[in-house]
Design a protein around this motif. Structure first.
Motif, mmCIF file in Angstrom:
data_model
loop_
_atom_site.group_PDB
_atom_site.id
_atom_site.type_symbol
_atom_site.label_atom_id
_atom_site.label_comp_id
_atom_site.label_asym_id
_atom_site.label_seq_id
_atom_site.Cartn_x
_atom_site.Cartn_y
_atom_site.Cartn_z
ATOM 1 N N MET A 134 -72.993 27.354 -27.505
ATOM 2 C CA MET A 134 -72.702 26.535 -28.687
ATOM 3 C C MET A 134 -72.325 26.960 -30.187
ATOM 4 S SD MET A 134 -73.559 23.070 -26.781
ATOM 5 C CE MET A 134 -73.062 22.323 -28.524
ATOM 6 N N ILE A 135 -73.068 27.113 -30.634
ATOM 7 C CA ILE A 135 -73.718 28.090 -31.734
ATOM 8 C C ILE A 135 -72.883 28.687 -32.367
ATOM 9 C CG2 ILE A 135 -75.580 29.676 -33.299
ATOM 10 C CD1 ILE A 135 -77.742 27.770 -31.721
ATOM 11 N N TRP A 136 -72.334 30.050 -31.035
ATOM 12 C CA TRP A 136 -71.599 31.041 -31.343
ATOM 13 C C TRP A 136 -70.416 30.861 -31.564
ATOM 14 C CZ3 TRP A 136 -71.264 36.218 -32.878
ATOM 15 C CH2 TRP A 136 -72.093 36.855 -33.091
ATOM 16 N N GLN A 137 -70.267 29.025 -30.496
ATOM 17 C CA GLN A 137 -68.437 28.631 -30.969
ATOM 18 C C GLN A 137 -67.969 27.794 -32.134
ATOM 19 O OE1 GLN A 137 -68.078 24.762 -29.076
ATOM 20 N NE2 GLN A 137 -66.224 25.904 -28.460
ATOM 21 N N GLN A 138 -69.483 27.650 -33.144
ATOM 22 C CA GLN A 138 -69.294 27.001 -34.077
ATOM 23 C C GLN A 138 -68.864 28.274 -35.201
ATOM 24 O OE1 GLN A 138 -69.020 23.597 -35.007
ATOM 25 N NE2 GLN A 138 -68.851 23.485 -32.851
ATOM 26 N N MET A 139 -70.178 29.745 -35.013
ATOM 27 C CA MET A 139 -69.572 30.774 -35.783
ATOM 28 C C MET A 139 -68.475 31.393 -35.971
ATOM 29 S SD MET A 139 -73.837 32.315 -35.330
ATOM 30 C CE MET A 139 -72.961 33.566 -35.859
ATOM 31 N N LEU A 140 -67.685 30.856 -34.941
ATOM 32 C CA LEU A 140 -66.255 32.078 -34.248
ATOM 33 C C LEU A 140 -65.296 30.550 -34.713
ATOM 34 C CD1 LEU A 140 -67.975 33.707 -31.221
ATOM 35 C CD2 LEU A 140 -67.200 35.126 -33.836
ATOM 36 N N ARG A 141 -65.633 29.376 -35.204
ATOM 37 C CA ARG A 141 -64.454 28.975 -35.898
ATOM 38 C C ARG A 141 -63.768 29.504 -36.842
ATOM 39 N NH1 ARG A 141 -66.553 23.095 -36.570
ATOM 40 N NH2 ARG A 141 -64.889 22.589 -37.658
ATOM 41 N N GLU A 148 -65.806 32.684 -42.648
ATOM 42 C CA GLU A 148 -66.132 32.496 -43.973
ATOM 43 C C GLU A 148 -66.236 33.280 -44.819
ATOM 44 O OE1 GLU A 148 -65.381 30.292 -45.642
ATOM 45 O OE2 GLU A 148 -64.292 28.409 -44.389
ATOM 46 N N PHE A 149 -66.819 34.482 -44.146
ATOM 47 C CA PHE A 149 -67.669 36.123 -44.055
ATOM 48 C C PHE A 149 -66.586 36.686 -45.148
ATOM 49 C CE2 PHE A 149 -69.432 39.969 -43.540
ATOM 50 C CZ PHE A 149 -70.695 40.407 -44.316
ATOM 51 N N LEU A 150 -66.014 36.752 -43.862
ATOM 52 C CA LEU A 150 -64.662 38.256 -44.051
ATOM 53 C C LEU A 150 -63.553 37.291 -45.191
ATOM 54 C CD1 LEU A 150 -63.447 38.822 -40.558
ATOM 55 C CD2 LEU A 150 -65.193 39.902 -41.369
ATOM 56 N N ALA A 151 -63.322 35.958 -45.137
ATOM 57 C CA ALA A 151 -62.283 35.587 -46.295
ATOM 58 C C ALA A 151 -62.694 35.895 -47.996
ATOM 59 C CB ALA A 151 -62.298 34.417 -45.853
ATOM 60 N N PRO A 158 -58.700 35.845 -41.536
ATOM 61 C CA PRO A 158 -60.175 36.520 -40.974
ATOM 62 C C PRO A 158 -59.661 35.292 -39.086
ATOM 63 C CG PRO A 158 -60.936 33.848 -41.893
ATOM 64 C CD PRO A 158 -59.407 34.421 -43.147
ATOM 65 N N PRO A 159 -58.964 36.266 -37.987
ATOM 66 C CA PRO A 159 -58.816 36.189 -37.506
ATOM 67 C C PRO A 159 -59.241 35.011 -36.341
ATOM 68 C CG PRO A 159 -60.432 37.349 -36.751
ATOM 69 C CD PRO A 159 -60.388 37.547 -38.320
ATOM 70 N N LEU A 162 -61.060 33.025 -30.704
ATOM 71 C CA LEU A 162 -60.846 32.276 -29.642
ATOM 72 C C LEU A 162 -59.716 31.339 -29.237
ATOM 73 C CD1 LEU A 162 -64.410 30.161 -30.494
ATOM 74 C CD2 LEU A 162 -64.206 32.290 -29.175
ATOM 75 N N GLY A 163 -58.698 31.524 -30.204
ATOM 76 C CA GLY A 163 -57.001 31.200 -30.240
ATOM 77 C C GLY A 163 -56.921 32.322 -29.561
ATOM 78 N N ASP A 164 -56.760 33.763 -30.354
ATOM 79 C CA ASP A 164 -55.558 34.540 -30.162
ATOM 80 C C ASP A 164 -56.428 35.497 -28.584
ATOM 81 O OD1 ASP A 164 -54.848 37.820 -30.212
ATOM 82 O OD2 ASP A 164 -55.136 37.608 -32.148
ATOM 83 N N PRO A 165 -55.322 35.190 -27.591
ATOM 84 C CA PRO A 165 -56.143 36.109 -26.454
ATOM 85 C C PRO A 165 -56.049 37.519 -26.905
ATOM 86 C CG PRO A 165 -54.037 34.866 -26.335
ATOM 87 C CD PRO A 165 -54.114 34.874 -28.275
ATOM 88 N N ARG A 166 -55.850 38.712 -27.418
ATOM 89 C CA ARG A 166 -56.449 39.758 -28.082
ATOM 90 C C ARG A 166 -57.716 39.443 -27.942
ATOM 91 N NH1 ARG A 166 -51.896 41.477 -31.622
ATOM 92 N NH2 ARG A 166 -52.425 39.710 -33.164
ATOM 93 N N LEU A 167 -58.075 38.818 -28.444
ATOM 94 C CA LEU A 167 -59.643 38.780 -29.379
ATOM 95 C C LEU A 167 -61.093 37.825 -28.543
ATOM 96 C CD1 LEU A 167 -58.874 38.462 -33.037
ATOM 97 C CD2 LEU A 167 -59.738 40.206 -32.056
ATOM 98 N N ALA A 168 -60.517 36.483 -27.731
ATOM 99 C CA ALA A 168 -61.279 36.168 -27.621
ATOM 100 C C ALA A 168 -62.746 36.452 -26.419
ATOM 101 C CB ALA A 168 -60.187 34.925 -26.966
ATOM 102 N N LEU A 169 -61.479 37.126 -25.274
ATOM 103 C CA LEU A 169 -62.272 38.348 -24.382
ATOM 104 C C LEU A 169 -63.577 39.359 -25.207
ATOM 105 C CD1 LEU A 169 -62.821 38.191 -21.157
ATOM 106 C CD2 LEU A 169 -61.826 40.562 -21.530
ATOM 107 N N ILE A 170 -63.037 39.744 -26.625
ATOM 108 C CA ILE A 170 -63.587 40.471 -27.156
ATOM 109 C C ILE A 170 -65.090 39.470 -27.809
ATOM 110 C CG2 ILE A 170 -64.258 42.132 -30.062
ATOM 111 C CD1 ILE A 170 -62.927 43.282 -26.724
ATOM 112 N N ALA A 171 -64.064 38.029 -28.181
ATOM 113 C CA ALA A 171 -65.449 36.909 -28.889
ATOM 114 C C ALA A 171 -66.253 37.129 -27.563
ATOM 115 C CB ALA A 171 -64.926 36.279 -28.961
ATOM 116 N N VAL A 172 -66.331 36.828 -26.102
ATOM 117 C CA VAL A 172 -67.403 36.405 -25.116
ATOM 118 C C VAL A 172 -68.343 38.035 -25.377
ATOM 119 C CG1 VAL A 172 -67.713 36.121 -22.829
ATOM 120 C CG2 VAL A 172 -65.657 35.096 -23.831
#
Length: 307
Positions: A134-141, A148-151, A158-159, A162-172
């Motif tokens: 849950m914490i990481w879900q809020q951080m990766l929004r 915000e840090f990347l921007a 920022p990518p 969790l919505g990009d199929p190419r990055l969602a598994l990387i986030a997991v």
């Protein structure tokens, strides 16, 4: 044979009373674990294996259909996608997670006061995986801390983690590595501290650099610990579920984060196809056994048990 000698022979065969008493006490102490193993492991496994050959929705009669559940699953593109995703998670989290843990453990070994760092690294291990996800879900929004840090720092868009199929598994994989690193660091640090100082001192006298000592002395000597951690990490990666369940929306997008365990949950508890879910569970068990057997077969060449 006289009656006296026969009685002595029978007395020798009968164990003394204290041994019989200790034997009963032994059974008494192992009974809870044995009963728990039978009730919660062996019986459910037998029922799951039997149910994998049937069609049952949880209500009504059970209809036996043979190997149909297995053939359906092995030809189901969704299940095959979950197998691929599970192996991708294992191929990313195991080498990256264990490699990072070894490096961190080596750095902590040099510190005299490392208690605070040990607590920091081990905190995610004792924290609920649901809370971590849950914490990481809020951080990766899209408006989360990482975006915000990347921007702000790099001035880039920022990518959509969790919505990009190419990055969602990387986030997991990122969350899985972060949450399990603390335990591996503690295990590797204990292994490094167990190396005899005389071995490292002799290597230093012979002119071995710290990098050479790490790869040629420390790594071979802690190879049994690395082997054990690898088996545990692979099995754990095959059981990835809670992070996917909380972090993503229905293992999406487009089943990009769907794992085998999530597929079993989805088919069994959400679609009420318990026979199909049981077949998928047996397939997961067989895959885990095969991978573990391959690892065990490779230990003779990769693991050094001579200290």
């Amino acid at each position: 044979m006289t009656a006296q000698s026969a009685g002595l022979s029978q007395a020798r065969r009968r164990p003394p009373s204290w041994r019989r008493r200790d034997r009963w006490w032994g059974w008494f102490f192992v009974a809870p674990q044995t009963i728990g193993m039978i009730v919660f492991v062996l019986i459910p496994f037998a029922l799951t294996f039997a149910l994998s050959f049937a069609k049952w929705s949880g209500l009504g009669p059970i209809r036996w259909i043979g190997m149909s559940n297995y053939t359906d699953q092995l030809t189901d593109p969704v299940f095959l996608r979950s197998i691929v995703n599970t192996f991708v998670i294992a191929l990313i989290t195991v080498p990256v997670g264990l490699g990072a843990s070894i490096v961190v453990a080596t750095l902590l070994e040099k510190l005299k006061t490392r208690s605070i760092y040990m607590v920091m690294f081990f905190a995610p291990v004792v924290t609920s995986s649901i809370a971590v996800a849950m914490i990481w879900q809020q951080m990766l929004r899209a408006d989360g801390m990482i975006s915000e840090f990347l921007a702000t720092v790099f001035g880039i868009t920022p990518p959509d983690w969790l919505g990009d199929p190419r990055l969602a598994l990387i986030a997991v994989c990122m969350v899985a590595i972060w949450s399990s690193m603390g335990l591996n660091v503690v295990i590797f640090l204990a292994g490094l501290k167990n190396i005899p100082p005389s071995v490292l001192e002799a290597a230093t006298v012979d002119g071995a650099s710290p990098v050479s000592q790490f790869f040629r002395i420390k790594m071979p000597l802690i190879s049994p610990i690395i082997f054990y951690s690898t088996i545990v990490a692979v099995i754990s990666s095959f059981q990835t579920f809670d992070i996917v369940y909380v972090l993503t929306n229905d293992a999406g997008p487009d089943n990009a984060t769907r794992t085998m365990v999530y597929h079993i949950y989805d088919v069994g508890y959400r679609s009420a196809k318990f026979g199909v879910a049981s077949a998928a569970s047996v397939i997961l068990l067989l895959i885990t056994l095969v991978v573990t057997m391959i690892q065990l077969a490779a230990q003779k060449k990769l693991v050094n048990y001579d200290l």
